[in-house]
Design a protein around this motif. Structure first.
Motif, short mmCIF file in Angstrom:
data_model
loop_
_atom_site.label_atom_id
_atom_site.label_comp_id
_atom_site.label_asym_id
_atom_site.label_seq_id
_atom_site.Cartn_x
_atom_site.Cartn_y
_atom_site.Cartn_z
N THR A 243 59.73 17.52 72.63
CA THR A 243 58.59 18.74 71.92
C THR A 243 59.12 18.67 70.72
N LYS A 258 47.63 18.82 63.62
CA LYS A 258 47.00 17.62 64.50
C LYS A 258 47.88 16.64 64.63
N TRP A 261 50.59 17.63 67.07
CA TRP A 261 49.84 17.54 68.34
C TRP A 261 49.81 16.05 69.30
N ASP A 262 49.25 15.06 68.33
CA ASP A 262 49.25 13.94 68.88
C ASP A 262 50.61 13.33 69.19
N ARG A 265 51.95 14.94 72.31
CA ARG A 265 51.50 14.37 73.42
C ARG A 265 52.01 12.89 74.00
N PRO A 283 49.79 23.64 73.17
CA PRO A 283 49.30 24.15 71.85
C PRO A 283 50.24 24.97 71.30
N VAL A 286 53.64 23.22 70.33
CA VAL A 286 53.45 22.39 69.23
C VAL A 286 53.19 23.11 68.13
N TYR A 290 56.26 22.89 65.03
CA TYR A 290 55.81 22.56 63.62
C TYR A 290 56.41 23.56 62.48
N TRP A 311 44.06 27.24 68.41
CA TRP A 311 43.13 26.27 69.19
C TRP A 311 42.18 25.68 68.44
N LEU A 314 43.56 22.68 66.39
CA LEU A 314 43.97 21.62 67.23
C LEU A 314 42.70 20.66 67.94
#
Length: 316
Positions: A243, A258, A261-262, A265, A283, A286, A290, A311, A314
């Protein structure tokens, strides 16, 4: 991505297991829901983790009463999160133990966490009307304290930051068994929204140094035997690193939430997508990764409003 939190629709009851992991030591587990632990001494019982509501806590008490009628004298809360502490009133009036740092987090963000978790995970808060108030410890410690349940020694320790800044573990020397709270998980995602990624690995190493023959983790099955223990410690470390590493890379080049996030994942989905509460945690994990990668050492307080804003960001 769904417009509601991943656990909002998870309303099915989970199957409870009550597993003996050492002489007079038990792990209360429920398919990835928060675990509790039980230590039976000569004279009384210690419970680790209260559960989210008195209704859920009574399920723990029922299991305890299936194996002993000794009084519950101590309740250890490994950290401050609402799903772990708000069921405390169901145990009578035990001595309630937290680390100093965990108590400080109740002061600073306990109500906000309650409000936030209530919105994220409604099933765990069924029966919330019975919760009298925030749960406060009656005893705190800085680094380590020892409790004797008759002749049985129990060491309660803060080995380092991980899941939160105030995490405690509970060590039973005569059985070489440890209750780790959410520092260790088994086939369940780690919730890292209040975590300290850079410290987590060192804290796992400190747990491994005790060479436990069994562990009751924060979520997932009881870990009995050195092979299972080692696998869970290794896997938890991999989850945390998988992570944080992508978040560090994206933050170093000035990337967006964002983009983190990508990247997370891409790293985590192939290994952990089938884990319990993976989508629920992702979420928050992440967002915290960050922040830490950008030098924010103290996790920002989660509120119901911040949950929704994150939320929304994202999904953008």
């Amino acid at each position: 991505m769904s417009k509601s939190f991943a656990s909002a629709g998870d309303m099915e009851d989970k199957e409870i297991s009550f597993t003996e992991i050492g002489e007079g030591l038990y792990a209360f587990t429920a398919e990835g829901d928060p675990n509790s632990g039980v230590i039976i001494g000569d004279e009384s019982v210690m419970v680790i983790e209260a559960q989210a509501t008195p209704r859920l806590a009574r399920k723990v008490v029922e299991c305890i009463r299936s194996v002993t009628d000794k009084p519950i004298s101590h309740l250890v809360l490994t950290h401050y999160h609402a799903v772990r502490v708000l069921g405390a009133s169901a145990y009578g009036a035990p001595e309630i133990i937290m680390s100093d740092a965990a108590r400080a987090m109740v002061v600073e963000r306990g109500q906000e966490d309650w409000d936030s978790e209530f919105g994220r995970f409604p099933r765990l808060f069924q029966g919330h009307e019975e919760i009298p108030s925030l749960t406060w410890p009656t005893t705190t410690f800085s680094d380590k304290m020892t409790v004797y349940l008759g002749k049985r020694r129990v060491d309660i320790m803060h080995l380092g930051r991980a899941h939160t800044a105030g995490d405690a573990v509970v060590w039973v020397p005569d059985a070489e068994v440890m209750f780790t709270g959410d520092i260790v998980e088994y086939h369940s995602a780690c919730y890292c929204g209040d975590g300290h990624f850079a410290d987590w690995g060192d804290t796992l190493s400190a747990i491994a140094d005790y060479n436990p023959v069994a562990i009751a983790p924060g979520r997932g099955d009881a870990l009995v035997g050195e092979e299972m223990v080692e696998a869970a410690l290794t896997n938890t470390y991999d989850f945390v690193e998988s992570t944080y590493r992508p978040a560090q890379r994206v933050a170093a080049r000035g990337g967006t939430l964002k983009e983190v996030w990508d990247a997370v994942r891409a790293e985590c989905d192939p290994k952990f997508a089938d884990y319990a509460i993976y989508e629920h945690c992702l979420p928050f994990n992440v967002a915290r990764a960050y922040d830490e990668a950008r030098g924010i050492d103290t996790p920002r307080i989660w509120t119901a409003e911040r949950d929704q804003q994150m939320w929304s960001d994202l999904q953008g």
